[in-house]
Scaffold this active site. Sequence first.
Site, PDB file in Angstrom:
ATOM      1  N   SER A 100      11.215  17.330  65.164  1.00  0.00           N
ATOM      2  CA  SER A 100       9.936  17.726  64.555  1.00  0.00           C
ATOM      3  C   SER A 100       8.722  17.043  65.201  1.00  0.00           C
ATOM      4  O   SER A 100       7.681  17.699  65.363  1.00  0.00           O
ATOM      5  CB  SER A 100       9.969  17.505  63.039  1.00  0.00           C
ATOM      6  OG  SER A 100      10.402  16.204  62.721  1.00  0.00           O
ATOM      7  N   ASP A 168      11.541  15.347  55.513  1.00  0.00           N
ATOM      8  CA  ASP A 168      12.824  15.871  56.008  1.00  0.00           C
ATOM      9  C   ASP A 168      13.894  14.782  55.869  1.00  0.00           C
ATOM     10  O   ASP A 168      14.353  14.224  56.862  1.00  0.00           O
ATOM     11  CB  ASP A 168      12.630  16.314  57.472  1.00  0.00           C
ATOM     12  CG  ASP A 168      13.884  16.905  58.076  1.00  0.00           C
ATOM     13  OD1 ASP A 168      14.775  17.309  57.313  1.00  0.00           O
ATOM     14  OD2 ASP A 168      13.960  16.964  59.320  1.00  0.00           O
TER      15      ASP A 168
END
Length: 284
Positions: A100, A168
């Site tokens: 990410s 996350d």
Amino acid sequence: MNYRHSFHAGNFADVHKHLTLLAVLDYLLLKPKPIFYLDTHAGGGEYDLSGDESTRGNEWNEGIGRIFNGHFTSPLITRYIEVIHKAQQGAGKLHTYPGSPLIATHVLRDIDRRVFVEMQAEECLALRKLLRQPQHHMVNTTVNHGDGYQALNAYLPPKERRGLILMDAPFEAADEFKRLEQALLRASERWSDGVYCLWYPIKSGGLVNPFYAALKRSGLRNLLLAELSVRPADTPLGLNGSGMLIMNPPWQLDIALRSAYTELLPALAPDSQGSVRVEWLVRE
Ligand SMILES: C[S@@+](CC[C@H](N)C(=O)[O-])C[C@H]1O[C@@H](n2cnc3c(N)ncnc32)[C@H](O)[C@@H]1O
């Protein structure tokens, strides 16, 4: 804690998560004003798909491996694949998978501010090194070693007043759904206008149901569920689906995501056992 994302990098859940993240970022970047981006569980930032850990389960073969050379009509899928191709730095074939932080770095601008938080020292060091490389280096970037949930207190509300928070978590702890829900509640008390993206696993046993129920009761509004499952939710063992709870999603993101996931599904779940669910948990 010994979670290592390299075992899972590029799997179907990463495809779903990163395509969704990219879509939200692209919408936010349509406006010229700077945004704030906080990744509370950042990981190491880049994963070698031929490395020991990635090849052990070869999960990427059933994720990015299935679509890297595919042709799609959805602009969200095309955009995601373009970013993954760029991450190969001219190699042409798939050998590395961007996490990410790299995906965000590919699209954010110098005027935007980035904060990455990672709990494991080794992963955090790897991310710092990666983001110091000239091709990834950007101003306004901080990499913190610590607890991403705590960082929400330190960084919110951001002075930019626009931005995205990605949470996350690794879901190794039994109470992770609870921690995530409480983190969102605390964060939204500090900053209710932010766009929040919370990733969660869909596994057998209905573990996700109390999470939905708690959020419905919480008083929070504008909550979208964006899920892609490659197997029926009650299939024992393993990860059946990948979910993203999006609070304050950009206008019409739901329509664009539904169409992208519907096109992606047969590629990621060729045996037709999968499903797509994009619906409001709580409307505005
Ligand atoms: C699923 S991985 C992150 C993957 C990354 N977001 C990506 O998409 O490439 C979860 C990461 O969170 C880290 N972690 C676990 N608990 C944490 C915490 N409380 N705060 C920050 N990082 C944490 C783990 O070490 C792991 O690297």
